[in-house]
Design an enzyme around this catalytic site. Structure first.
Site, PDB file in Angstrom:
ATOM      1  CG  HIS A 181       4.404  -5.843  -1.592  1.00  0.00           C
ATOM      2  ND1 HIS A 181       4.527  -4.533  -1.998  1.00  0.00           N
ATOM      3  CD2 HIS A 181       3.210  -6.270  -2.067  1.00  0.00           C
ATOM      4  CE1 HIS A 181       3.446  -4.186  -2.702  1.00  0.00           C
ATOM      5  NE2 HIS A 181       2.651  -5.218  -2.750  1.00  0.00           N
TER       6      HIS A 181
ATOM      7  CB  SER B 131      -3.651   2.405   2.817  1.00  0.00           C
ATOM      8  OG  SER B 131      -3.942   1.922   1.530  1.00  0.00           O
TER       9      SER B 131
ATOM     10  CE  LYS C  75      -3.602  -0.466  -0.422  1.00  0.00           C
ATOM     11  NZ  LYS C  75      -4.269  -0.751  -1.715  1.00  0.00           N
TER      12      LYS C  75
END
Length: 253
Positions: A66, A96, A48
């Protein structure tokens, strides 16, 4: 795998001490044996953190991850691959990520906002500690080809940051093409693009009736969620964990 076999909100599994969603962890060996190429460009972020602009920039093979820096397959370093890392302020990430946890039902159940915030601060969320993630990649740039970008800078002046990316990639494009990239990678354009907003992803993986994948894309939305007490506790914990890192984030624009 049929969607009827997929459990909603399965518990995370640890890989080298880092929590991952169940289905990612079960295929971890594919990460470990991944073979990078010399001209690969890696885009790395904590979840995010926002990378809308990057895939539109001309390049060879673009790979997104990620993963925290210590778990990246060694072949990326062996091949001296270029890396673009995008970091976003912790408070907006936490908000988020909370909404993402709810709609991306392959994640563990987030619980309440208060419960999730505690897990986030403790690094007990998928992909681990935000603090360790941003600091690990920041330190790695000292001896690797890493362009470290900030989401807030990209929101403030996307054209400036795209130029930085192009320079890093040793690419050049016309001013017309640059303007087109700026337009096509704006949040509103991306939010309406099925190729970017994940709206075509099956409901048993991402349930858009709970929350859209691309929700607001602004800097400072945390102020609509943090209580005064939560913000004070978060700030105290943040200062301890980020002390001496040299990293400075903007929590709003």
């Amino acid at each position: 795998m049929e969607h009827t076999e997929v459990a909603l909100y399965p518990e995370a599994k640890l890989i080298h001490g880092i929590p991952f969603i169940k289905y990612f962890a079960e295929n971890w060996e594919q990460v470990e044996v991944f073979q990078a190429r010399e001209d690969d460009i890696l885009i790395a972020t904590y979840p995010k953190a926002g990378t809308e602009v990057l895939p539109a920039v001309p390049s060879p093979r673009v790979i997104k991850t990620h993963l925290p820096v210590q778990l990246l397959p060694k072949t990326f370093w062996d091949n001296d691959c270029k890396v673009i890392y995008v970091a976003r302020n912790a408070k907006d990430i936490a908000v988020s990520y909370f909404y993402f946890y709810q709609m991306a039902v392959v994640h563990p159940h987030p619980g309440t906002w208060e419960e999730f915030l505690e897990k986030f601060m403790a690094g007990e969320v998928v992909f681990g500690s935000w603090y360790d993630h941003v600091k690990g990649w920041w330190e790695k740039q000292n001896n690797c080809r890493i362009l470290y970008l900030f989401y807030e800078d990209m929101k403030e002046d996307p054209k400036r940051e795209i130029r930085r990316i192009l320079q890093f990639l040793e690419n050049s494009i016309s001013e017309e093409a640059l303007e087109k990239i700026v337009h096509l990678t704006s949040f509103q354009e991306m939010k309406s693009n099925p190729m970017a907003n994940y709206s075509l992803t099956p409901k048993h993986i991402m349930d858009h009736t709970i929350s859209p994948f691309m929700r607001k894309g602004i800097a400072g939305d945390w102020k609509n969620h943090f209580t005064v007490a939560q913000n004070e506790r978060f700030e105290e914990d943040y200062q301890k964990k980020m002390a001496g890192s040299g990293l400075e984030f903007r929590n709003e624009l």
